[in-house]
Design a protein around this motif. Sequence first.
Motif, PDB file in Angstrom:
ATOM      1  N   PRO A  31       0.817  -1.215   0.000  1.00  0.00           N
ATOM      2  CA  PRO A  31       0.000   0.000   0.000  1.00  0.00           C
ATOM      3  C   PRO A  31       0.849   1.264   0.000  1.00  0.00           C
ATOM      4  O   PRO A  31       1.910   1.318   0.620  1.00  0.00           O
ATOM      5  N   GLN A  32       0.365   2.273  -0.735  1.00  0.00           N
ATOM      6  CA  GLN A  32       1.001   3.585  -0.768  1.00  0.00           C
ATOM      7  C   GLN A  32       0.123   4.575  -0.005  1.00  0.00           C
ATOM      8  O   GLN A  32      -0.888   4.209   0.589  1.00  0.00           O
ATOM      9  N   ALA A  33       0.490   5.851  -0.068  1.00  0.00           N
ATOM     10  CA  ALA A  33      -0.216   6.847   0.726  1.00  0.00           C
ATOM     11  C   ALA A  33      -1.411   7.468   0.017  1.00  0.00           C
ATOM     12  O   ALA A  33      -2.234   8.122   0.661  1.00  0.00           O
ATOM     13  N   ASP A  34      -1.527   7.265  -1.312  1.00  0.00           N
ATOM     14  CA  ASP A  34      -2.599   7.920  -2.053  1.00  0.00           C
ATOM     15  C   ASP A  34      -3.957   7.281  -1.734  1.00  0.00           C
ATOM     16  O   ASP A  34      -4.039   6.168  -1.181  1.00  0.00           O
ATOM     17  N   ALA A  35      -5.031   7.971  -2.119  1.00  0.00           N
ATOM     18  CA  ALA A  35      -6.391   7.551  -1.762  1.00  0.00           C
ATOM     19  C   ALA A  35      -6.768   6.197  -2.341  1.00  0.00           C
ATOM     20  O   ALA A  35      -7.369   5.357  -1.657  1.00  0.00           O
ATOM     21  N   LEU A  36      -6.422   5.966  -3.610  1.00  0.00           N
ATOM     22  CA  LEU A  36      -6.786   4.689  -4.227  1.00  0.00           C
ATOM     23  C   LEU A  36      -6.035   3.531  -3.588  1.00  0.00           C
ATOM     24  O   LEU A  36      -6.604   2.453  -3.371  1.00  0.00           O
ATOM     25  N   SER A  37      -4.770   3.720  -3.305  1.00  0.00           N
ATOM     26  CA  SER A  37      -3.991   2.658  -2.655  1.00  0.00           C
ATOM     27  C   SER A  37      -4.586   2.313  -1.300  1.00  0.00           C
ATOM     28  O   SER A  37      -4.685   1.131  -0.925  1.00  0.00           O
ATOM     29  N   GLN A  38      -4.975   3.333  -0.552  1.00  0.00           N
ATOM     30  CA  GLN A  38      -5.568   3.103   0.757  1.00  0.00           C
ATOM     31  C   GLN A  38      -6.913   2.395   0.630  1.00  0.00           C
ATOM     32  O   GLN A  38      -7.254   1.520   1.444  1.00  0.00           O
ATOM     33  N   LEU A  39      -7.666   2.752  -0.407  1.00  0.00           N
ATOM     34  CA  LEU A  39      -8.952   2.095  -0.650  1.00  0.00           C
ATOM     35  C   LEU A  39      -8.749   0.612  -0.928  1.00  0.00           C
ATOM     36  O   LEU A  39      -9.450  -0.251  -0.377  1.00  0.00           O
ATOM     37  N   VAL A  40      -7.776   0.304  -1.791  1.00  0.00           N
ATOM     38  CA  VAL A  40      -7.468  -1.093  -2.122  1.00  0.00           C
ATOM     39  C   VAL A  40      -6.999  -1.837  -0.873  1.00  0.00           C
ATOM     40  O   VAL A  40      -7.447  -2.963  -0.595  1.00  0.00           O
ATOM     41  N   ALA A  41      -6.111  -1.231  -0.120  1.00  0.00           N
ATOM     42  CA  ALA A  41      -5.563  -1.882   1.077  1.00  0.00           C
ATOM     43  C   ALA A  41      -6.660  -2.183   2.093  1.00  0.00           C
ATOM     44  O   ALA A  41      -6.691  -3.270   2.693  1.00  0.00           O
ATOM     45  N   SER A  42      -7.578  -1.256   2.259  1.00  0.00           N
ATOM     46  CA  SER A  42      -8.672  -1.467   3.211  1.00  0.00           C
ATOM     47  C   SER A  42      -9.595  -2.587   2.753  1.00  0.00           C
ATOM     48  O   SER A  42     -10.040  -3.413   3.560  1.00  0.00           O
ATOM     49  N   ALA A  43      -9.887  -2.617   1.451  1.00  0.00           N
ATOM     50  CA  ALA A  43     -10.777  -3.650   0.911  1.00  0.00           C
ATOM     51  C   ALA A  43     -10.186  -5.040   1.090  1.00  0.00           C
ATOM     52  O   ALA A  43     -10.893  -6.003   1.415  1.00  0.00           O
ATOM     53  N   ILE A  44      -8.881  -5.154   0.886  1.00  0.00           N
ATOM     54  CA  ILE A  44      -8.216  -6.449   1.065  1.00  0.00           C
ATOM     55  C   ILE A  44      -8.172  -6.821   2.546  1.00  0.00           C
ATOM     56  O   ILE A  44      -8.479  -7.966   2.938  1.00  0.00           O
ATOM     57  N   LYS A  45      -7.828  -5.858   3.375  1.00  0.00           N
ATOM     58  CA  LYS A  45      -7.715  -6.116   4.817  1.00  0.00           C
ATOM     59  C   LYS A  45      -9.053  -6.551   5.410  1.00  0.00           C
ATOM     60  O   LYS A  45      -9.109  -7.464   6.249  1.00  0.00           O
TER      61      LYS A  45
END
Length: 496
Positions: A31-45
Amino acid sequence: MNFELKTLSLAAAASHKCDLLVLLVPEGLAPQADALSQLVASAIKDGDLETKPGKQLSLYAPHGIAARRVVLLGCGKGGAHAVRQAVQALGATLKSAAIKRAALVFCMEPEVGAVGAAVRAMADASYVYTATKPKAEPRALSRVTVGVADAAAARAEFATAAALVTGIEYARDWANRPANHATPTLIGDAAKALARHAGIQCKLHGPAQVAKWGMGAFLAVAQGSDQPLRFIELRYDGAPRTQAPVVLVGKGITFDTGGISLKPAAEMDEMKFDMGGAASVLGVFRALAELRPAVNVVGLIPACENMPDGRAVKPGDVVTSMSGQTIEILNTDAEGRLVLCDALTYAARFKPQALIDIATLTGACVVALGALRSGLFASDDELAARLQAAGDAALDPCWRMPLDDDYADGLKSNFADVANVAGRAGGAITAAKFLQRFVGDLPWAHLDIAGTAWKGGAAKGATGRPVGLLLHYLLDVAATSGSRRKAAAPRRARAV
Protein backbone atom coordinates in the motif's frame (compact mmCIF):
# COMPACT_ATOMS: atom_id res chain seq x y z
CA MET A 1 -12.84 1.38 -30.16
CA ASN A 2 -9.98 3.78 -29.44
CA PHE A 3 -7.20 2.84 -27.04
CA GLU A 4 -4.63 5.19 -25.56
CA LEU A 5 -1.63 4.48 -23.35
CA LYS A 6 -0.73 6.84 -20.52
CA THR A 7 1.76 7.06 -17.72
CA LEU A 8 -0.72 7.05 -14.85
CA SER A 9 0.12 6.58 -11.19
CA LEU A 10 -2.60 5.63 -8.72
CA ALA A 11 -2.50 9.16 -7.33
CA ALA A 12 -3.09 10.56 -10.83
CA ALA A 13 -5.73 7.92 -11.59
CA ALA A 14 -7.87 9.25 -8.74
CA SER A 15 -8.41 12.49 -10.69
CA HIS A 16 -8.82 10.84 -14.11
CA LYS A 17 -12.34 11.59 -15.37
CA CYS A 18 -14.11 8.59 -16.90
CA ASP A 19 -17.25 6.51 -16.55
CA LEU A 20 -15.37 3.49 -15.21
CA LEU A 21 -12.03 3.17 -13.50
CA VAL A 22 -10.67 -0.38 -13.23
CA LEU A 23 -7.69 -1.05 -10.98
CA LEU A 24 -5.77 -4.27 -11.59
CA VAL A 25 -4.78 -5.46 -8.13
CA PRO A 26 -2.10 -8.18 -7.82
CA GLU A 27 -1.22 -10.41 -4.91
CA GLY A 28 0.98 -8.83 -2.26
CA LEU A 29 0.39 -5.22 -3.32
CA ALA A 30 2.34 -2.85 -1.05
CA PRO A 31 0.00 0.00 0.00
CA GLN A 32 1.00 3.58 -0.77
CA ALA A 33 -0.22 6.85 0.73
CA ASP A 34 -2.60 7.92 -2.05
CA ALA A 35 -6.39 7.55 -1.76
CA LEU A 36 -6.79 4.69 -4.23
CA SER A 37 -3.99 2.66 -2.65
CA GLN A 38 -5.57 3.10 0.76
CA LEU A 39 -8.95 2.10 -0.65
CA VAL A 40 -7.47 -1.09 -2.12
CA ALA A 41 -5.56 -1.88 1.08
CA SER A 42 -8.67 -1.47 3.21
CA ALA A 43 -10.78 -3.65 0.91
CA ILE A 44 -8.22 -6.45 1.07
CA LYS A 45 -7.72 -6.12 4.82
CA ASP A 46 -11.47 -6.23 5.52
CA GLY A 47 -11.92 -9.28 3.28
CA ASP A 48 -14.08 -7.46 0.73
CA LEU A 49 -11.61 -8.03 -2.11
CA GLU A 50 -9.70 -11.15 -3.13
CA THR A 51 -6.79 -10.86 -5.52
CA LYS A 52 -7.54 -14.07 -7.45
CA PRO A 53 -7.94 -13.34 -11.18
CA GLY A 54 -11.46 -12.06 -11.86
CA LYS A 55 -12.48 -11.39 -8.26
CA GLN A 56 -13.83 -7.86 -8.05
CA LEU A 57 -15.35 -5.19 -5.84
CA SER A 58 -17.54 -2.51 -7.45
CA LEU A 59 -17.92 0.97 -5.97
CA TYR A 60 -20.09 3.89 -7.05
CA ALA A 61 -18.85 7.49 -6.80
CA PRO A 62 -16.35 6.89 -3.98
CA HIS A 63 -15.28 10.06 -2.16
CA GLY A 64 -12.28 11.82 -3.68
CA ILE A 65 -12.31 9.79 -6.93
CA ALA A 66 -13.21 11.49 -10.24
CA ALA A 67 -14.57 8.33 -11.90
CA ARG A 68 -18.27 7.60 -11.39
CA ARG A 69 -17.66 3.88 -11.02
CA VAL A 70 -14.61 2.09 -9.69
CA VAL A 71 -13.91 -1.64 -9.92
CA LEU A 72 -11.11 -3.17 -7.89
CA LEU A 73 -10.13 -6.21 -9.93
CA GLY A 74 -7.92 -9.03 -8.69
CA CYS A 75 -5.32 -10.23 -11.20
CA GLY A 76 -3.39 -12.89 -9.27
CA LYS A 77 0.34 -12.65 -9.87
CA GLY A 78 -0.17 -10.15 -12.68
CA GLY A 79 0.99 -12.28 -15.61
CA ALA A 80 -0.57 -12.05 -19.06
CA HIS A 81 -2.87 -15.05 -18.57
CA ALA A 82 -4.09 -13.80 -15.20
CA VAL A 83 -4.69 -10.28 -16.52
CA ARG A 84 -6.69 -11.62 -19.44
CA GLN A 85 -8.77 -13.82 -17.15
CA ALA A 86 -9.41 -10.88 -14.83
CA VAL A 87 -10.48 -8.40 -17.52
CA GLN A 88 -12.73 -10.94 -19.24
CA ALA A 89 -14.70 -11.15 -15.99
CA LEU A 90 -15.80 -7.55 -16.61
CA GLY A 91 -17.90 -8.54 -19.65
CA ALA A 92 -21.34 -7.38 -18.45
CA THR A 93 -19.95 -4.17 -16.94
CA LEU A 94 -18.10 -3.18 -20.11
CA LYS A 95 -21.24 -3.66 -22.21
CA SER A 96 -23.29 -1.26 -20.09
CA ALA A 97 -24.75 1.63 -22.10
CA ALA A 98 -23.56 3.99 -19.36
CA ILE A 99 -19.89 3.11 -19.88
CA LYS A 100 -18.49 5.17 -22.75
CA ARG A 101 -15.04 6.02 -21.42
CA ALA A 102 -13.02 3.66 -19.25
CA ALA A 103 -9.57 3.56 -17.72
CA LEU A 104 -7.72 0.37 -16.88
CA VAL A 105 -4.84 1.06 -14.51
CA PHE A 106 -2.12 -1.34 -13.39
CA CYS A 107 -1.41 -1.08 -9.67
CA MET A 108 1.99 -2.68 -10.30
CA GLU A 109 4.71 -2.76 -12.95
CA PRO A 110 3.13 -4.91 -15.71
CA GLU A 111 4.89 -8.10 -16.71
CA VAL A 112 5.82 -8.67 -20.34
CA GLY A 113 2.64 -9.40 -22.28
CA ALA A 114 0.27 -8.11 -19.60
CA VAL A 115 -0.50 -4.77 -21.28
CA GLY A 116 -1.26 -6.49 -24.58
CA ALA A 117 -3.41 -9.06 -22.80
CA ALA A 118 -5.37 -6.28 -21.09
CA VAL A 119 -6.03 -4.45 -24.35
CA ARG A 120 -7.19 -7.59 -26.15
CA ALA A 121 -9.36 -8.69 -23.23
CA MET A 122 -11.04 -5.26 -22.97
CA ALA A 123 -11.92 -5.42 -26.66
CA ASP A 124 -13.06 -9.03 -26.49
CA ALA A 125 -15.24 -8.51 -23.41
CA SER A 126 -16.96 -5.45 -24.87
CA TYR A 127 -17.36 -6.72 -28.47
CA VAL A 128 -20.87 -6.42 -29.90
CA TYR A 129 -21.97 -7.77 -33.28
CA THR A 130 -24.39 -5.44 -35.05
CA ALA A 131 -23.98 -5.96 -38.81
CA THR A 132 -27.36 -7.68 -39.26
CA LYS A 133 -29.03 -6.34 -36.08
CA PRO A 134 -30.17 -2.83 -37.01
CA LYS A 135 -32.12 -2.39 -33.75
CA ALA A 136 -29.29 -3.60 -31.55
CA GLU A 137 -27.45 -1.16 -29.34
CA PRO A 138 -23.91 -0.69 -30.67
CA ARG A 139 -20.92 -0.92 -28.39
CA ALA A 140 -21.16 2.05 -26.00
CA LEU A 141 -17.55 1.87 -24.85
CA SER A 142 -15.62 4.06 -27.27
CA ARG A 143 -12.38 5.01 -25.50
CA VAL A 144 -10.15 3.06 -23.14
CA THR A 145 -7.14 4.55 -21.40
CA VAL A 146 -4.55 2.02 -20.26
CA GLY A 147 -2.55 3.41 -17.36
CA VAL A 148 0.91 2.13 -16.46
CA ALA A 149 3.88 3.42 -14.47
CA ASP A 150 6.01 3.90 -17.61
CA ALA A 151 4.14 4.32 -20.90
CA ALA A 152 7.33 4.51 -22.97
CA ALA A 153 8.40 1.03 -21.85
CA ALA A 154 5.04 -0.48 -22.87
CA ARG A 155 4.57 1.47 -26.12
CA ALA A 156 5.57 -1.23 -28.61
CA GLU A 157 3.54 -3.95 -26.90
CA PHE A 158 0.55 -1.62 -26.68
CA ALA A 159 0.74 -0.67 -30.38
CA THR A 160 0.84 -4.32 -31.42
CA ALA A 161 -2.16 -5.15 -29.24
CA ALA A 162 -4.22 -2.20 -30.51
CA ALA A 163 -3.55 -3.19 -34.14
CA LEU A 164 -4.29 -6.81 -33.32
CA VAL A 165 -7.67 -5.84 -31.86
CA THR A 166 -8.52 -4.05 -35.11
CA GLY A 167 -7.66 -7.18 -37.09
CA ILE A 168 -9.43 -9.59 -34.76
CA GLU A 169 -12.63 -7.55 -34.83
CA TYR A 170 -12.52 -7.37 -38.62
CA ALA A 171 -12.24 -11.16 -38.70
CA ARG A 172 -15.01 -11.62 -36.15
CA ASP A 173 -17.39 -9.28 -37.93
CA TRP A 174 -17.06 -11.18 -41.22
CA ALA A 175 -17.11 -14.65 -39.71
CA ASN A 176 -20.21 -13.78 -37.68
CA ARG A 177 -22.22 -12.62 -40.68
CA PRO A 178 -24.93 -15.01 -41.91
CA ALA A 179 -24.03 -16.75 -45.16
CA ASN A 180 -26.40 -14.60 -47.21
CA HIS A 181 -24.53 -11.53 -45.93
CA ALA A 182 -21.09 -13.07 -46.49
CA THR A 183 -21.24 -14.67 -49.93
CA PRO A 184 -18.02 -15.27 -51.87
CA THR A 185 -18.70 -12.02 -53.74
CA LEU A 186 -19.11 -10.07 -50.49
CA ILE A 187 -15.99 -11.63 -49.00
CA GLY A 188 -14.21 -10.45 -52.13
CA ASP A 189 -15.57 -6.96 -51.54
CA ALA A 190 -14.26 -7.05 -47.96
CA ALA A 191 -10.81 -7.97 -49.26
CA LYS A 192 -10.99 -5.25 -51.90
CA ALA A 193 -11.82 -2.70 -49.19
CA LEU A 194 -8.52 -3.56 -47.50
CA ALA A 195 -6.68 -2.32 -50.58
CA ARG A 196 -7.66 1.22 -49.59
CA HIS A 197 -4.91 0.97 -46.97
CA ALA A 198 -1.35 1.83 -47.96
CA GLY A 199 0.79 -1.12 -48.93
CA ILE A 200 -2.07 -3.53 -49.64
CA GLN A 201 -3.18 -4.73 -53.08
CA CYS A 202 -6.08 -7.00 -53.99
CA LYS A 203 -6.99 -9.06 -57.05
CA LEU A 204 -10.30 -10.89 -57.44
CA HIS A 205 -10.61 -13.86 -59.79
CA GLY A 206 -13.86 -15.48 -60.90
CA PRO A 207 -14.85 -18.92 -62.26
CA ALA A 208 -13.46 -18.36 -65.77
CA GLN A 209 -9.96 -17.59 -64.52
CA VAL A 210 -10.04 -20.42 -61.99
CA ALA A 211 -11.04 -22.83 -64.78
CA LYS A 212 -8.24 -21.47 -66.98
CA TRP A 213 -5.75 -22.28 -64.25
CA GLY A 214 -7.09 -25.83 -64.03
CA MET A 215 -8.32 -25.64 -60.44
CA GLY A 216 -10.62 -28.63 -60.89
CA ALA A 217 -10.91 -29.46 -57.19
CA PHE A 218 -11.99 -25.91 -56.26
CA LEU A 219 -14.44 -25.79 -59.17
CA ALA A 220 -15.93 -29.14 -58.15
CA VAL A 221 -16.90 -27.84 -54.70
CA ALA A 222 -18.36 -24.61 -56.08
CA GLN A 223 -20.41 -26.16 -58.92
CA GLY A 224 -23.40 -27.00 -56.71
CA SER A 225 -24.02 -23.38 -55.73
CA ASP A 226 -25.70 -20.49 -57.52
CA GLN A 227 -23.22 -18.16 -55.85
CA PRO A 228 -20.16 -17.67 -58.08
CA LEU A 229 -16.83 -18.55 -56.52
CA ARG A 230 -14.11 -16.01 -55.86
CA PHE A 231 -10.40 -16.60 -55.68
CA ILE A 232 -9.04 -13.70 -53.64
CA GLU A 233 -5.42 -12.62 -53.82
CA LEU A 234 -4.15 -10.08 -51.28
CA ARG A 235 -0.65 -8.71 -51.11
CA TYR A 236 1.09 -6.61 -48.47
CA ASP A 237 4.53 -5.26 -49.37
CA GLY A 238 6.33 -4.01 -46.30
CA ALA A 239 9.84 -5.12 -47.29
CA PRO A 240 11.89 -4.99 -50.50
CA ARG A 241 10.54 -7.18 -53.29
CA THR A 242 13.72 -9.24 -53.06
CA GLN A 243 12.47 -10.65 -49.76
CA ALA A 244 10.40 -13.81 -50.26
CA PRO A 245 6.87 -13.44 -48.89
CA VAL A 246 5.01 -15.48 -46.32
CA VAL A 247 1.89 -16.89 -47.99
CA LEU A 248 -1.28 -17.35 -45.95
CA VAL A 249 -4.06 -19.49 -47.43
CA GLY A 250 -7.45 -19.26 -45.73
CA LYS A 251 -10.28 -21.71 -46.31
CA GLY A 252 -13.28 -19.67 -47.45
CA ILE A 253 -16.31 -21.96 -47.46
CA THR A 254 -18.93 -19.31 -46.81
CA PHE A 255 -21.53 -21.98 -46.03
CA ASP A 256 -21.07 -25.72 -45.79
CA THR A 257 -24.12 -27.96 -46.07
CA GLY A 258 -21.86 -30.95 -46.64
CA GLY A 259 -23.01 -31.13 -50.25
CA ILE A 260 -24.52 -34.45 -51.30
CA SER A 261 -23.00 -35.92 -48.12
CA LEU A 262 -25.47 -33.70 -46.27
CA LYS A 263 -24.78 -32.69 -42.69
CA PRO A 264 -27.36 -33.24 -39.91
CA ALA A 265 -29.71 -30.28 -39.46
CA ALA A 266 -28.78 -29.67 -35.81
CA GLU A 267 -26.33 -26.76 -35.52
CA MET A 268 -25.93 -26.56 -39.30
CA ASP A 269 -26.36 -22.79 -38.94
CA GLU A 270 -22.86 -22.75 -37.46
CA MET A 271 -21.46 -23.76 -40.83
CA LYS A 272 -21.40 -20.07 -41.71
CA PHE A 273 -18.23 -20.14 -39.60
CA ASP A 274 -16.56 -22.48 -42.11
CA MET A 275 -14.83 -19.45 -43.59
CA GLY A 276 -12.99 -18.80 -40.32
CA GLY A 277 -9.66 -19.34 -42.08
CA ALA A 278 -10.56 -16.76 -44.71
CA ALA A 279 -11.72 -14.34 -42.01
CA SER A 280 -8.42 -14.74 -40.19
CA VAL A 281 -6.48 -13.84 -43.35
CA LEU A 282 -8.64 -10.72 -43.76
CA GLY A 283 -8.02 -9.85 -40.11
CA VAL A 284 -4.26 -10.27 -40.43
CA PHE A 285 -4.16 -7.90 -43.39
CA ARG A 286 -6.26 -5.36 -41.51
CA ALA A 287 -3.74 -5.48 -38.65
CA LEU A 288 -0.79 -5.23 -41.06
CA ALA A 289 -2.30 -2.01 -42.40
CA GLU A 290 -2.05 -0.55 -38.90
CA LEU A 291 1.44 -1.75 -37.97
CA ARG A 292 3.23 -1.64 -41.34
CA PRO A 293 5.93 -4.21 -40.40
CA ALA A 294 8.88 -4.88 -42.69
CA VAL A 295 7.65 -8.16 -44.16
CA ASN A 296 6.00 -9.25 -47.40
CA VAL A 297 2.78 -11.23 -47.12
CA VAL A 298 0.47 -12.82 -49.69
CA GLY A 299 -3.05 -13.87 -48.71
CA LEU A 300 -4.99 -16.37 -50.81
CA ILE A 301 -8.67 -17.14 -50.18
CA PRO A 302 -10.57 -19.73 -52.25
CA ALA A 303 -14.17 -18.71 -51.46
CA CYS A 304 -17.31 -20.63 -52.39
CA GLU A 305 -20.37 -22.39 -50.98
CA ASN A 306 -20.77 -26.16 -50.65
CA MET A 307 -24.36 -26.89 -51.67
CA PRO A 308 -26.36 -30.05 -52.66
CA ASP A 309 -27.68 -28.81 -56.00
CA GLY A 310 -28.41 -31.11 -58.94
CA ARG A 311 -25.10 -29.97 -60.42
CA ALA A 312 -23.20 -30.75 -57.22
CA VAL A 313 -20.24 -33.11 -57.21
CA LYS A 314 -21.17 -36.66 -56.11
CA PRO A 315 -19.40 -39.20 -53.90
CA GLY A 316 -17.21 -41.29 -56.17
CA ASP A 317 -16.60 -38.51 -58.70
CA VAL A 318 -12.99 -38.00 -59.80
CA VAL A 319 -11.66 -34.49 -60.42
CA THR A 320 -8.29 -33.14 -61.55
CA SER A 321 -6.54 -30.62 -59.33
CA MET A 322 -4.36 -27.74 -60.50
CA SER A 323 -1.31 -29.86 -59.68
CA GLY A 324 -2.46 -32.51 -62.16
CA GLN A 325 -3.20 -35.03 -59.42
CA THR A 326 -6.59 -36.69 -59.67
CA ILE A 327 -8.81 -36.92 -56.58
CA GLU A 328 -11.60 -39.37 -55.83
CA ILE A 329 -14.20 -37.51 -53.80
CA LEU A 330 -15.51 -40.14 -51.41
CA ASN A 331 -17.20 -37.61 -49.15
CA THR A 332 -18.39 -34.22 -50.40
CA ASP A 333 -18.34 -32.91 -46.82
CA ALA A 334 -14.53 -33.07 -46.94
CA GLU A 335 -14.59 -30.07 -49.26
CA GLY A 336 -12.20 -27.73 -47.45
CA ARG A 337 -9.15 -29.73 -48.44
CA LEU A 338 -10.34 -29.64 -52.06
CA VAL A 339 -10.44 -25.86 -52.31
CA LEU A 340 -7.20 -25.58 -50.32
CA CYS A 341 -5.20 -28.01 -52.43
CA ASP A 342 -5.57 -25.87 -55.54
CA ALA A 343 -4.76 -22.69 -53.61
CA LEU A 344 -1.64 -24.36 -52.19
CA THR A 345 -0.52 -25.30 -55.69
CA TYR A 346 -1.10 -21.71 -56.83
CA ALA A 347 0.91 -20.40 -53.85
CA ALA A 348 4.13 -21.95 -55.15
CA ARG A 349 4.39 -19.24 -57.84
CA PHE A 350 5.30 -16.72 -55.13
CA LYS A 351 8.34 -18.76 -54.05
CA PRO A 352 7.42 -18.19 -50.39
CA GLN A 353 9.77 -18.41 -47.45
CA ALA A 354 6.86 -20.07 -45.62
CA LEU A 355 3.42 -21.32 -46.65
CA ILE A 356 0.70 -21.50 -43.99
CA ASP A 357 -2.88 -22.59 -44.52
CA ILE A 358 -5.62 -21.89 -41.99
CA ALA A 359 -8.82 -23.89 -42.03
CA THR A 360 -11.81 -25.01 -39.99
CA LEU A 361 -11.00 -28.40 -41.43
CA THR A 362 -11.97 -31.36 -39.24
CA GLY A 363 -14.22 -32.29 -36.37
CA ALA A 364 -11.49 -34.77 -35.48
CA CYS A 365 -9.26 -31.87 -34.41
CA VAL A 366 -12.00 -30.66 -32.06
CA VAL A 367 -12.12 -34.12 -30.50
CA ALA A 368 -8.33 -34.18 -30.15
CA LEU A 369 -7.67 -30.68 -28.80
CA GLY A 370 -11.00 -29.15 -27.83
CA ALA A 371 -11.41 -25.38 -27.99
CA LEU A 372 -8.17 -24.33 -26.28
CA ARG A 373 -5.47 -25.03 -28.86
CA SER A 374 -5.51 -25.02 -32.64
CA GLY A 375 -3.98 -28.03 -34.35
CA LEU A 376 -0.57 -27.39 -35.92
CA PHE A 377 0.88 -29.62 -38.61
CA ALA A 378 4.20 -28.68 -40.19
CA SER A 379 6.75 -30.07 -42.60
CA ASP A 380 9.47 -27.82 -41.17
CA ASP A 381 10.64 -27.93 -37.55
CA GLU A 382 11.80 -24.30 -37.42
CA LEU A 383 8.50 -23.05 -38.84
CA ALA A 384 6.58 -25.17 -36.34
CA ALA A 385 8.63 -23.85 -33.42
CA ARG A 386 8.16 -20.22 -34.48
CA LEU A 387 4.42 -20.64 -34.90
CA GLN A 388 4.11 -22.32 -31.53
CA ALA A 389 6.11 -19.54 -29.87
CA ALA A 390 3.99 -16.90 -31.64
CA GLY A 391 0.81 -18.56 -30.40
CA ASP A 392 2.09 -18.60 -26.83
CA ALA A 393 3.06 -14.93 -27.02
CA ALA A 394 -0.34 -13.99 -28.43
CA LEU A 395 -2.28 -16.13 -25.92
CA ASP A 396 -3.57 -17.90 -29.04
CA PRO A 397 -1.95 -21.31 -28.53
CA CYS A 398 -1.57 -24.24 -30.90
CA TRP A 399 -0.26 -27.78 -30.51
CA ARG A 400 1.90 -29.66 -32.97
CA MET A 401 0.44 -32.88 -34.30
CA PRO A 402 2.24 -35.73 -36.12
CA LEU A 403 2.66 -36.07 -39.89
CA ASP A 404 4.08 -39.60 -40.20
CA ASP A 405 3.96 -40.84 -43.79
CA ASP A 406 2.10 -44.00 -42.76
CA TYR A 407 -0.97 -41.89 -41.97
CA ALA A 408 -1.39 -41.32 -45.71
CA ASP A 409 -2.08 -45.01 -46.41
CA GLY A 410 -5.80 -44.53 -45.87
CA LEU A 411 -5.95 -41.99 -48.70
CA LYS A 412 -5.16 -44.58 -51.37
CA SER A 413 -7.72 -44.94 -54.16
CA ASN A 414 -8.38 -47.56 -56.80
CA PHE A 415 -9.68 -44.92 -59.21
CA ALA A 416 -7.54 -41.78 -58.71
CA ASP A 417 -4.16 -40.65 -57.44
CA VAL A 418 -5.63 -39.97 -54.01
CA ALA A 419 -8.94 -40.09 -52.15
CA ASN A 420 -10.14 -37.02 -50.28
CA VAL A 421 -10.83 -38.92 -47.04
CA ALA A 422 -9.47 -41.86 -45.10
CA GLY A 423 -11.12 -43.62 -42.16
CA ARG A 424 -12.35 -41.99 -38.94
CA ALA A 425 -9.19 -42.70 -36.99
CA GLY A 426 -6.73 -39.80 -37.00
CA GLY A 427 -9.00 -37.72 -39.22
CA ALA A 428 -7.23 -34.42 -38.58
CA ILE A 429 -3.89 -36.00 -39.46
CA THR A 430 -5.06 -37.70 -42.65
CA ALA A 431 -6.60 -34.40 -43.78
CA ALA A 432 -3.23 -32.72 -43.23
CA LYS A 433 -1.48 -35.53 -45.13
CA PHE A 434 -3.83 -34.90 -48.04
CA LEU A 435 -2.84 -31.22 -48.12
CA GLN A 436 0.84 -32.04 -47.81
CA ARG A 437 0.73 -33.70 -51.24
CA PHE A 438 0.22 -30.27 -52.81
CA VAL A 439 3.02 -28.22 -51.20
CA GLY A 440 6.13 -29.92 -52.54
CA ASP A 441 9.33 -28.99 -50.73
CA LEU A 442 8.14 -25.63 -49.44
CA PRO A 443 8.29 -24.96 -45.68
CA TRP A 444 4.61 -25.52 -44.92
CA ALA A 445 2.32 -25.45 -41.92
CA HIS A 446 -1.38 -26.23 -41.59
CA LEU A 447 -3.50 -24.78 -38.77
CA ASP A 448 -6.71 -26.69 -38.11
CA ILE A 449 -8.89 -24.16 -36.28
CA ALA A 450 -12.15 -26.12 -36.23
CA GLY A 451 -12.17 -26.04 -32.43
CA THR A 452 -10.95 -22.48 -31.92
CA ALA A 453 -12.48 -20.28 -34.66
CA TRP A 454 -15.89 -20.00 -33.02
CA LYS A 455 -17.90 -20.79 -29.91
CA GLY A 456 -21.30 -22.47 -29.80
CA GLY A 457 -24.15 -22.36 -27.32
CA ALA A 458 -25.14 -19.18 -25.50
CA ALA A 459 -21.79 -17.58 -26.37
CA LYS A 460 -22.16 -18.45 -30.08
CA GLY A 461 -19.89 -16.35 -32.22
CA ALA A 462 -16.54 -16.07 -33.96
CA THR A 463 -13.39 -15.69 -31.85
CA GLY A 464 -11.09 -14.11 -34.43
CA ARG A 465 -8.49 -16.81 -33.86
CA PRO A 466 -5.77 -17.34 -35.02
CA VAL A 467 -5.21 -13.71 -36.09
CA GLY A 468 -3.09 -13.17 -32.97
CA LEU A 469 -0.87 -16.16 -33.62
CA LEU A 470 -0.34 -15.23 -37.27
CA LEU A 471 0.39 -11.56 -36.61
CA HIS A 472 2.94 -12.36 -33.90
CA TYR A 473 4.61 -14.81 -36.28
CA LEU A 474 4.80 -12.19 -39.03
CA LEU A 475 6.25 -9.64 -36.61
CA ASP A 476 8.87 -12.21 -35.65
CA VAL A 477 9.71 -12.68 -39.34
CA ALA A 478 9.99 -8.91 -39.74
CA ALA A 479 12.24 -8.62 -36.68
CA THR A 480 14.60 -11.33 -37.88
CA SER A 481 14.65 -10.00 -41.44
CA GLY A 482 15.56 -6.46 -40.42
CA SER A 483 14.22 -3.62 -38.36
CA ARG A 484 10.55 -2.80 -38.68
CA ARG A 485 9.73 -0.05 -41.14
CA LYS A 486 9.03 3.17 -39.30
CA ALA A 487 5.44 4.28 -39.45
CA ALA A 488 4.89 7.12 -41.87
CA ALA A 489 5.06 10.44 -40.03
CA PRO A 490 1.73 12.26 -39.90
CA ARG A 491 1.41 15.20 -42.24
CA ARG A 492 1.74 18.57 -40.62
CA ALA A 493 0.14 21.77 -41.77
CA ARG A 494 2.62 24.02 -43.52
CA ALA A 495 3.02 27.58 -42.39
CA VAL A 496 1.97 30.10 -45.02
